[in-house]
Design an enzyme around this catalytic site. Sequence first.
Site, PDB file in Angstrom:
ATOM      1  N   SER A  19       0.793  -1.091  -0.026  1.00 55.82           N
ATOM      2  CA  SER A  19      -0.043   0.034   0.133  1.00 55.82           C
ATOM      3  C   SER A  19       1.029   1.308   0.006  1.00 55.82           C
ATOM      4  O   SER A  19       0.470   2.165  -0.860  1.00 55.82           O
ATOM      5  CB  SER A  19      -0.727  -0.220   1.321  1.00 55.82           C
ATOM      6  OG  SER A  19      -1.799  -0.969   1.148  1.00 55.82           O
ATOM      7  N   GLU A  71      -9.481   8.687  -6.739  1.00 59.94           N
ATOM      8  CA  GLU A  71      -8.159   9.074  -7.629  1.00 59.94           C
ATOM      9  C   GLU A  71      -7.205   8.127  -7.885  1.00 59.94           C
ATOM     10  O   GLU A  71      -6.651   7.601  -8.818  1.00 59.94           O
ATOM     11  CB  GLU A  71      -7.368  10.401  -7.418  1.00 59.94           C
ATOM     12  CG  GLU A  71      -6.368  10.936  -7.949  1.00 59.94           C
ATOM     13  CD  GLU A  71      -6.941  11.274  -9.577  1.00 59.94           C
ATOM     14  OE1 GLU A  71      -6.495  10.711 -10.630  1.00 59.94           O
ATOM     15  OE2 GLU A  71      -7.610  12.068  -9.631  1.00 59.94           O
TER      16      GLU A  71
END
Length: 120
Positions: A19, A71
């Site tokens: 991540s 996004e």
Amino acid sequence: MGKSGLRGIPRLTQAFACSIQGLRSAWRNEEAFRLEVVAALLLTPLALWLGATGVEKTLLLGSLVLVLIVELLNSAVEAVVDRVGLEHNELSGRAKDIGSAAVLLSLLLVPVVWFLVLLG
């Protein structure tokens, strides 16, 4: 069990590292993401100051975080589409346009939430 064969805390640690790598990649390669992060950082203190309750602060901050999430998902779709091929394809264009529309809606949600929380 995932491909790595890891379980429990080691798997979570690896997922966290992936991540962070994704956030770094988005920061390096996506100008829109960088602009939205800067906007979120600038608006966060304002949200914490203007929100009267925990719920209001959560709504104000949540609308900003939602933009970043959408996004990131849009950037992921674009990366996969580009990996498949850079030549024009109607479905690839549609996927990119739909992702872009999702970002637009999340951006439009911010002033609506802020207006309703602060003046509603």
